[in-house]
Design a protein around this motif. Structure first.
Motif, short mmCIF file in Angstrom:
data_model
loop_
_atom_site.label_atom_id
_atom_site.label_comp_id
_atom_site.label_asym_id
_atom_site.label_seq_id
_atom_site.Cartn_x
_atom_site.Cartn_y
_atom_site.Cartn_z
N TYR A 90 0.83 -1.20 0.00
CA TYR A 90 0.00 0.00 0.00
C TYR A 90 0.87 1.26 0.00
CZ TYR A 90 -3.84 -3.10 1.41
OH TYR A 90 -4.78 -4.10 1.47
N ASP A 91 0.50 2.23 -0.82
CA ASP A 91 1.06 3.57 -0.77
C ASP A 91 0.09 4.40 0.07
OD1 ASP A 91 1.90 6.15 -1.14
OD2 ASP A 91 2.07 6.02 -3.33
N ILE A 92 0.50 4.68 1.32
CA ILE A 92 -0.44 5.36 2.21
C ILE A 92 -0.76 6.78 1.75
CG2 ILE A 92 0.38 3.97 4.16
CD1 ILE A 92 1.73 6.56 5.20
N ASN A 93 0.12 7.35 0.90
CA ASN A 93 -0.10 8.72 0.40
C ASN A 93 -0.63 8.72 -1.03
OD1 ASN A 93 2.91 8.98 2.06
ND2 ASN A 93 1.13 10.09 2.80
N ALA A 94 -1.23 7.62 -1.44
CA ALA A 94 -1.70 7.52 -2.82
C ALA A 94 -2.73 8.58 -3.17
CB ALA A 94 -2.30 6.13 -3.06
N PHE A 95 -3.57 8.95 -2.21
CA PHE A 95 -4.66 9.88 -2.50
C PHE A 95 -4.51 11.21 -1.77
CE2 PHE A 95 -6.35 5.49 -2.52
CZ PHE A 95 -6.49 5.36 -3.90
N ASN A 107 -3.79 5.66 3.32
CA ASN A 107 -4.56 4.73 2.50
C ASN A 107 -4.25 3.30 2.93
OD1 ASN A 107 -5.81 3.27 0.33
ND2 ASN A 107 -3.80 3.29 -0.71
N ASP A 108 -5.26 2.61 3.47
CA ASP A 108 -5.09 1.21 3.81
C ASP A 108 -6.20 0.36 3.19
OD1 ASP A 108 -7.20 2.08 5.30
OD2 ASP A 108 -6.50 1.27 7.22
N GLN A 109 -6.81 0.90 2.14
CA GLN A 109 -7.94 0.22 1.50
C GLN A 109 -7.57 -0.37 0.14
OE1 GLN A 109 -10.98 -0.25 3.09
NE2 GLN A 109 -9.79 0.59 4.82
N ILE A 110 -6.78 0.36 -0.63
CA ILE A 110 -6.46 -0.09 -2.00
C ILE A 110 -4.95 -0.22 -2.15
CG2 ILE A 110 -6.69 0.41 -4.45
CD1 ILE A 110 -9.15 2.04 -3.85
N PRO A 111 -4.43 -1.41 -2.32
CA PRO A 111 -2.99 -1.58 -2.55
C PRO A 111 -2.63 -1.16 -3.97
CG PRO A 111 -4.08 -3.69 -2.71
CD PRO A 111 -5.14 -2.70 -2.29
N PHE A 114 -2.21 -2.04 -9.48
CA PHE A 114 -3.59 -1.59 -9.49
C PHE A 114 -3.66 -0.10 -9.83
CE2 PHE A 114 -3.38 -5.15 -6.43
CZ PHE A 114 -4.12 -6.06 -7.19
N ILE A 115 -4.51 0.21 -10.77
CA ILE A 115 -4.61 1.54 -11.34
C ILE A 115 -5.04 2.57 -10.30
CG2 ILE A 115 -5.79 2.92 -13.10
CD1 ILE A 115 -6.15 0.33 -14.72
N GLY A 116 -4.31 3.69 -10.28
CA GLY A 116 -4.71 4.82 -9.46
C GLY A 116 -4.32 4.76 -8.01
N ALA A 117 -3.59 3.72 -7.57
CA ALA A 117 -3.26 3.59 -6.15
C ALA A 117 -1.78 3.82 -5.87
CB ALA A 117 -3.67 2.21 -5.64
N ASP A 118 -1.06 4.36 -6.85
CA ASP A 118 0.37 4.60 -6.71
C ASP A 118 0.65 6.06 -7.03
OD1 ASP A 118 3.11 4.60 -6.63
OD2 ASP A 118 3.38 2.93 -8.03
N SER A 119 1.22 6.80 -6.06
CA SER A 119 1.48 8.23 -6.26
C SER A 119 2.75 8.50 -7.06
CB SER A 119 1.56 8.94 -4.91
OG SER A 119 2.61 8.42 -4.12
N ASN A 120 3.50 7.47 -7.39
CA ASN A 120 4.70 7.66 -8.21
C ASN A 120 4.29 8.06 -9.62
OD1 ASN A 120 7.12 7.57 -9.54
ND2 ASN A 120 7.65 5.48 -8.95
N PRO A 121 4.71 9.24 -10.11
CA PRO A 121 4.29 9.66 -11.46
C PRO A 121 4.82 8.73 -12.54
CG PRO A 121 5.98 11.13 -10.57
CD PRO A 121 5.53 10.26 -9.44
N ASN A 122 5.89 8.01 -12.26
CA ASN A 122 6.42 7.02 -13.22
C ASN A 122 6.15 5.61 -12.71
OD1 ASN A 122 7.75 8.85 -15.15
ND2 ASN A 122 9.05 9.37 -13.41
N ASN A 123 4.93 5.37 -12.30
CA ASN A 123 4.59 4.07 -11.72
C ASN A 123 4.56 2.98 -12.79
OD1 ASN A 123 1.67 3.71 -12.70
ND2 ASN A 123 1.59 5.73 -11.73
N ALA A 124 4.46 1.73 -12.30
CA ALA A 124 4.57 0.58 -13.20
C ALA A 124 3.41 0.45 -14.17
CB ALA A 124 4.69 -0.70 -12.36
N CYS A 125 2.35 1.22 -13.99
CA CYS A 125 1.24 1.16 -14.93
C CYS A 125 1.46 2.06 -16.14
CB CYS A 125 -0.07 1.56 -14.23
SG CYS A 125 -0.77 0.24 -13.20
N GLN A 126 2.53 2.84 -16.13
CA GLN A 126 2.83 3.69 -17.28
C GLN A 126 3.37 2.83 -18.42
OE1 GLN A 126 2.06 7.01 -17.25
NE2 GLN A 126 1.19 6.52 -15.25
N GLY A 127 2.56 2.59 -19.43
CA GLY A 127 2.96 1.77 -20.56
C GLY A 127 2.75 0.30 -20.37
N ALA A 128 2.21 -0.12 -19.23
CA ALA A 128 2.06 -1.54 -18.94
C ALA A 128 0.90 -2.15 -19.72
CB ALA A 128 1.84 -1.75 -17.45
N ASP A 129 1.01 -3.47 -19.90
CA ASP A 129 -0.06 -4.22 -20.54
C ASP A 129 -1.28 -4.24 -19.62
OD1 ASP A 129 -1.27 -7.28 -20.78
OD2 ASP A 129 -0.85 -6.31 -22.70
#
Length: 626
Positions: A139-144, A150-154, A302-317
């Motif tokens: 979990y990214d506790i600062n995702a939102f 944040n302890d609801q969406i990993p 999981f989409i939208g739960a990572d505050s890293n602007p270059n998170n692993a969903c950037q360009g991912a399948d």
């Protein structure tokens, strides 16, 4: 794994003829009249080993991992906060087998002590590595919100499952062989030369005979993953057909040393030497190529739960980056993820076919002297290590690049292409060589020997070391496209200053007091600094704040010992009573420091973690000898 090797002759600069073995030996001798002289002896030995390391989770079930995140001037940092739940991994690694060794010493030539030996080992290696045997939700506790929790969406899920393509028990029947020859030559009464040569060989069938699976070949084929067509490396150098890998046969290791005794009594001497020593690519690394094909850690983001602007969903399948659903907390939900992804979100391991063997060259020079009971020694050493093993990130963007500077984003900073994996799979990890370290050390040593007339002893050594390396303190180098992109910077694992003192003194009533002091300068840490103007990623470093006063680690131990003879049994029988106090002054030797170069607190202590350093500890022990 498999760290045993044929016995290496000691660094040539300090070698003399060994003390006579207590094992049974065969010898040759010559006699004249009533005199006899032994000129040769051999010491054959046979041994068997059976060792293993098998950590197993104490508890089963889901594991939950919470991290805090910050973004300062384009530099994103995560800080681990809390982990609870099921244990992480289940492993069973070991080795067993027979070793045959024979060492022969010949003194038949005047002024020469010639030693030759050989050692052959037949070792069966075994590795079961089931990482993430229990699922972990991160979990990214600062995702939102920067101040939220944040302890609801990993943002990430990792779990391991067999692939069904082979046994998860990786085995390799290794053959290890070594042979050496050395001559300790007393050229004059003042000068001794140590001349030696050693050769080692090891064959690892699990690596040499490995064949890359058809599934892996299909996943990285240009029709499925065209990103490697214009990449800066050739993936074919990492694909094995079972015939294009060879065992290294060039492990020749020369040793040259000298000792020059300045005076006739040998109280003062100058010494020095050079030696090369080959290591090995650890089986713990090599087995991953086989293990990842049979048992793989699956990764889904999981989409939208990572505050890293270059998170692993950037360009991912889309099959490995999905919307969170609480059903994924159950085995049935995780099976849905596997079914929806072609490769089940597993990671690849590709090892370079022509892996080199790590080696080190060591040079040393020193002078020692003895003034009655006092000994002084001043020395210098240089150690250069090359061809260290490392893992690199093999992912590339659609145009074959590693970094991408978005012209529409003026604050864009470099980021590795983690999200650009083959469809349905996780990252491509490449195993290769190229790690380098250099270490230059100067030391000064003072010793005082114990005697009945002067019943105290002292051994103190101060060492100053300048060490450099082209890594960030770990085997996985996933921040740049190649090892050559990592500059040689100050080493993080070697303290600049180190002082070790140990001493003892006899006290009245048969007590003995001993103490040991260890002091090290503050640790050095390195971090990556991302910049948008200019668009670059650089490695920077600084000393940490340590534990205060400029030192990074300090520990004083003391002990009081009393022997009580039991003479009615025998003159040698006695009881030993000992009280130890570790870390007498209860120094806090912190090990965790802020490593965000964009932070104003960079280098400051970030937690109260002291690692394996003990608090003040009292121990009482009793022993019996006879």
């Amino acid at each position: 794994m498999a760290r045993n090797r044929a016995r290496k002759s000691r660094p040539a600069s300090t070698r003399r003829a060994p003390r006579r073995s207590t094992r049974s030996t065969r010898s040759a001798s010559c006699s004249a009249g009533s005199t006899a002289r032994t000129i040769g002896s051999t010491t054959p030995r046979v041994s068997y080993q059976d060792t293993k390391w098998a950590p197993t989770p104490e508890t089963s079930g889901n594991a939950f991992f919470f991290q805090a995140s910050t973004l300062n001037n384009g530099n994103f940092t995560r800080t681990d906060l809390l982990r609870y739940g099921g244990g992480g991994s289940q492993q069973n690694k070991g080795q067993k087998g027979w070793t045959f060794q024979d060492d022969f010493t010949w003194t038949g030539f005047s002024g020469h002590t010639i030693k030759v030996g050989t050692k052959a080992s037949f070792i069966r290696l075994r590795s079961i590595e089931q990482n993430r045997a229990n699922p972990q939700f991160t979990y990214d506790i600062n995702a939102f919100s920067p101040t939220g929790f944040n302890d609801q969406i990993p943002y990430r899920l990792d779990f391991g499952v067999p692939t069904g393509t082979g046994p998860v028990d990786v085995r390799s029947s290794n053959f290890q062989f070594g042979v050496y020859a050395q001559d300790d030559w007393d050229v004059t009464s003042h000068l001794t030369l140590n001349l030696g040569l050693r050769w080692d060989y090891e064959r690892t069938p699990a690596f040499v005979n490995f064949v890359t699976s058809q599934e892996n070949l299909a996943a990285i084929a240009p029709t499925n993953y065209p990103n490697l067509v214009n990449a800066d490396y050739n993936i074919n150098d990492f694909i094995s057909n079972g015939r294009n890998r060879k065992t290294f046969t060039g492990a020749f290791q020369p040793r040259l040393g000298f000792t020059y005794r300045i005076d006739e009594a040998g109280r003062f001497a100058v010494f020095g030497g050079y030696g090369r020593s080959y290591d090995r690519n650890q089986f713990d690394f090599l087995q991953q190529e086989v293990n990842q094909s049979a048992y793989a850690v699956r990764n889904f983001n999981f989409i939208g739960a990572d505050s890293n602007p270059n998170n692993a969903c950037q360009g991912a399948d889309a099959t490995t980056c999905v919307t969170w659903n609480p059903i994924y907390l159950t085995p049935e939900g995780r099976q849905q993820l596997l079914t929806g992804a072609v490769g089940g979100g597993r990671e690849f391991r590709f090892l370079k076919n022509d892996l080199k063997v790590p080696y080190s060259d060591q040079f040393s020079l020193g002078i020692r002297g003895r003034f009655q009971q006092l000994g002084l020694e001043l020395g210098y050493s240089h150690i250069a290590s090359r061809n260290g093993f490392a893992f690199l990130l093999g992912n590339r963007r659609p145009d074959g690049s590693f970094f991408f500077n978005d012209p529409a984003n003026p604050t864009d900073t470099p980021a590795p292409p983690f999200g650009f994996s083959p469809p349905g799979y996780r990252s491509i990890i490449l195993g290769t060589n190229g790690l380098k370290t250099n270490a230059d050390s100067v030391y000064f040593k003072v010793t005082k020997t114990y005697t009945q007339a002067s019943p105290w002893s002292l051994d103190a050594t101060y060492t100053y070391t300048e060490a450099t390396e082209n890594q960030l303190g770990e085997t996985y180098l996933l921040d740049f496209p190649s090892i050559s992109d990592y500059p040689m910077l100050r080493s993080s694992g070697v303290p600049r200053h180190r002082l070790v003192m140990a001493g003892s003194v006899d006290l009245p009533l048969g007590f003995s007091f001993s103490s040991k002091l260890q002091v090290e300068s503050a640790a050095y840490q390195k971090a990556i600094l991302n910049q948008s103007n200019p668009f670059q990623r650089v490695i920077v470093g600084r000393e940490t704040d340590g534990s205060g006063g400029g030192w990074g680690r300090r520990q004083i131990d003391m002990a009081l010992t009393k022997y009580v003879p039991i003479k009615f049994i025998s003159d040698q029988t006695r009881l030993r009573f000992r009280v130890d106090v570790l870390n007498v002054f209860n120094d806090y030797n912190f090990v965790t420091f802020n490593n965000d170069p964009a932070s104003s607190n960079w280098g400051a202590r970030s937690s109260y973690d002291v690692g394996g350093n003990p608090p003040r500890t009292f121990k009482l022990s009793v022993g019996y000898s006879f």
